[in-house]
Enzyme design. Sequence first.
Site, PDB file in Angstrom:
ATOM      1  CG  HIS A  26      -0.606 -13.768   5.542  1.00  0.00           C
ATOM      2  ND1 HIS A  26      -1.266 -12.935   6.551  1.00  0.00           N
ATOM      3  CD2 HIS A  26       0.627 -13.011   5.177  1.00  0.00           C
ATOM      4  CE1 HIS A  26      -0.543 -12.056   6.743  1.00  0.00           C
ATOM      5  NE2 HIS A  26       0.742 -11.858   5.987  1.00  0.00           N
ATOM      6  CD  GLU A  27       3.348 -14.095   2.617  1.00  0.00           C
ATOM      7  OE1 GLU A  27       3.182 -12.936   1.800  1.00  0.00           O
ATOM      8  OE2 GLU A  27       3.637 -14.113   3.641  1.00  0.00           O
ATOM      9  CG  HIS A  51       0.557  -9.823   1.450  1.00  0.00           C
ATOM     10  ND1 HIS A  51      -0.060  -8.704   2.009  1.00  0.00           N
ATOM     11  CD2 HIS A  51       1.015 -10.611   2.481  1.00  0.00           C
ATOM     12  CE1 HIS A  51       0.107  -8.802   3.412  1.00  0.00           C
ATOM     13  NE2 HIS A  51       0.724  -9.872   3.717  1.00  0.00           N
TER      14      HIS A  51
END
Length: 387
Positions: A36-37, A40
């Site tokens: 997920h990160e 980003h």
Amino acid sequence: MDVPGAVIDILFAVFGSVIDYVLPFLIAITVLVFVHELGHYLVARWCGVRVEVFSVGFGPELYGRTDSRATRWRFSAIPIGGYVKMYGEMAGVPENREILYSEEEARVAFHTKPLWRRAAIVAAGPIANFLFAVVVLAGLFATVGEPFTPARVTDVVAGTPAEVAGFRPGDRITRIDRTEVERFEQVVRIVRLAPGEGLRFEVERAGRVVVLNAVPEAVRQNDGFGFEQVVGRLGIVRGGGMEMKRYGPASAFLRAGGELFSIIGDIFRALGQMFSGTRDVSELGGPIRIAQLSGDFWQLGLISSLLFLATLSINLGLINLFPIPMLDGGHLMFYAIEAVSRRPVNERARVYGYRVGIAMVLALMVFVTLNDLIQLRILDFVVDLPS
């Protein structure tokens, strides 16, 4: 009572639980948070934003290193969650950038970027979770295969909705409502999510198409992992043995993409049933249930663990897209308002929004954790402890 012996037994039980459940849970959460990160991070880098910290977990740093781009990669003490800290992310709103930043700082700051770039950075986390799930599922479909049983009925249980609707042995189900059906596994998924709901079945019988209408009965069933849930039951018996159908690389990705949208659709349908009252909110699970399932699937083997990881990744991505301030979806909601009004959301409104968002997330965490404790009867065990 042999106190030293009892203490040793408790220690062994705790150690066994850590190995069987806590460790698989931490591995699963760490992988999904990293994915997920990373979404980003990669899009932020592509948009020219300087990333200061990439953290898996919250709180004090346990281990970290700084790369050549001055990004601090770290593992933190609280393993649930993570974050990417970007330069200028909380410094202010775009119209203040001349005051807040020098020219060089403005070039790499998050808030100086155009709206679409900021939105892309925020959306990249959930999208990364979806892409990860598709890659995992496609890999499994191309190598191991996907469970496949022909959607053919070999028997009808007496007194069930299937008998009332007119199902007969030999029927092959081809469509349920608007969904085309090839596998019996699809029938099971649709019926389980429709307790008490009318379904329209198209079946092939003796060379012609017959339309049957059935209402699956609602039954409370243990899912095999210690949790009860209400599911729909039709009363038909599948035909033929289960096979593993393999796909070519392109077909595997297409099939995995279809599975992604099917799972998302199932989640929304279950949530809709909870809002309408046809499904109990006690079925919502939290970290304890995830840990329980992580351990159970871990013990079933690598393939089961990967399937669970893909499903959990989809859930994580979808939850983060909910329009709740503090979550990615909340940021995207503010950006949507900014796009329509052509100016950033008022700072005071954002602060209050984040406070409400934090309260909502904390309340939900407490609620689902209590659900887990009740479902696993841990509270009963605590209450029954001798004083």
